[in-house]
Write a protein that holds these residues in place. Structure first.
Motif, PDB file in Angstrom:
ATOM      1  N   THR A   1      -4.615   9.191   6.795  1.00  0.00           N
ATOM      2  CA  THR A   1      -4.666   9.616   5.693  1.00  0.00           C
ATOM      3  C   THR A   1      -4.646   8.164   4.477  1.00  0.00           C
ATOM      4  N   TYR A   2      -5.380   7.477   4.083  1.00  0.00           N
ATOM      5  CA  TYR A   2      -5.580   6.781   3.242  1.00  0.00           C
ATOM      6  C   TYR A   2      -5.425   7.194   1.524  1.00  0.00           C
ATOM      7  N   VAL A   3      -4.429   6.512   1.417  1.00  0.00           N
ATOM      8  CA  VAL A   3      -3.840   6.788  -0.251  1.00  0.00           C
ATOM      9  C   VAL A   3      -4.906   5.615  -1.051  1.00  0.00           C
TER      10      VAL A   3
ATOM     11  N   TYR B   1      -8.239  -7.452   2.589  1.00  0.00           N
ATOM     12  CA  TYR B   1      -7.375  -6.963   3.836  1.00  0.00           C
ATOM     13  C   TYR B   1      -6.141  -6.296   3.163  1.00  0.00           C
ATOM     14  N   ALA B   2      -5.391  -6.050   3.915  1.00  0.00           N
ATOM     15  CA  ALA B   2      -4.533  -4.999   2.658  1.00  0.00           C
ATOM     16  C   ALA B   2      -2.878  -5.497   4.461  1.00  0.00           C
ATOM     17  N   LEU B   3      -1.869  -6.036   4.148  1.00  0.00           N
ATOM     18  CA  LEU B   3      -1.239  -6.343   4.585  1.00  0.00           C
ATOM     19  C   LEU B   3       0.347  -5.897   3.994  1.00  0.00           C
TER      20      LEU B   3
ATOM     21  N   ALA C   1       3.160  -6.822   8.761  1.00  0.00           N
ATOM     22  CA  ALA C   1       1.661  -5.239   9.842  1.00  0.00           C
ATOM     23  C   ALA C   1       0.793  -5.930   8.775  1.00  0.00           C
ATOM     24  N   THR C   2      -0.780  -5.419   9.560  1.00  0.00           N
ATOM     25  CA  THR C   2      -1.855  -5.075   8.839  1.00  0.00           C
ATOM     26  C   THR C   2      -1.804  -3.847   9.064  1.00  0.00           C
ATOM     27  N   TYR C   3      -2.877  -3.886   7.520  1.00  0.00           N
ATOM     28  CA  TYR C   3      -3.319  -1.986   7.521  1.00  0.00           C
ATOM     29  C   TYR C   3      -4.389  -1.925   7.567  1.00  0.00           C
ATOM     30  N   LYS C   4      -5.018  -1.158   7.932  1.00  0.00           N
ATOM     31  CA  LYS C   4      -6.973  -0.223   7.373  1.00  0.00           C
ATOM     32  C   LYS C   4      -6.954  -0.461   5.926  1.00  0.00           C
TER      33      LYS C   4
ATOM     34  N   LEU D   1      -1.819   3.389   6.397  1.00  0.00           N
ATOM     35  CA  LEU D   1      -0.162   2.396   6.844  1.00  0.00           C
ATOM     36  C   LEU D   1      -0.280   3.211   7.856  1.00  0.00           C
ATOM     37  N   GLY D   2      -1.116   4.339   8.538  1.00  0.00           N
ATOM     38  CA  GLY D   2      -0.517   5.443   9.749  1.00  0.00           C
ATOM     39  C   GLY D   2      -1.684   4.665  10.603  1.00  0.00           C
TER      40      GLY D   2
END
Length: 105
Positions: A2-4, A37-39, A86-89, A101-102
């Motif tokens: 799930t993307y937010v 990027y997302a972290l 942590a890194t995220y999609k 985040l999942g």
């Protein structure tokens, strides 16, 4: 997965970072060159906001003690930090930034 939706792409500074919240998680959205990027926005060493640091050569530097983190992996590239963040999609659709985040289930 799930993307937010977190922000407009235009809000993320070139070679910089923007702090956002995804649920209760502080996330840094980072532009480095043409890449996004997302972290986690919390330094693993001193628990301060990484989004306030400098972005250079695929890393973000913690403004407090100077640890740098690889934007792709979250791993520290120099001390004093020894633990990754942590890194995220992340993706961009229709001019907006989305973060997941999942994990794939």
């Amino acid at each position: 997965m799930t993307y937010v939706k977190v922000c407009p792409f235009a809000d993320v500074p070139a070679d910089g970072a923007l702090a956002v919240e995804v649920g209760d998680a502080p996330v840094a959205i980072v532009r480095s060159g043409d890449d996004l990027y997302a972290l986690s926005d919390i330094c693993s060493h001193a628990e301060v906001s990484l989004s306030e640091g400098e972005v250079e050569d695929g890393t973000i530097e913690c403004w407090l003690h100077g640890s740098c983190f690889d934007l792709r992996t979250g791993k520290p590239t120099n001390p004093p930090a020894t633990q990754p963040v942590a890194t995220y999609k992340v993706k961009v659709e229709d001019g907006d930034v989305y973060v997941s985040l999942g994990s794939d289930d």
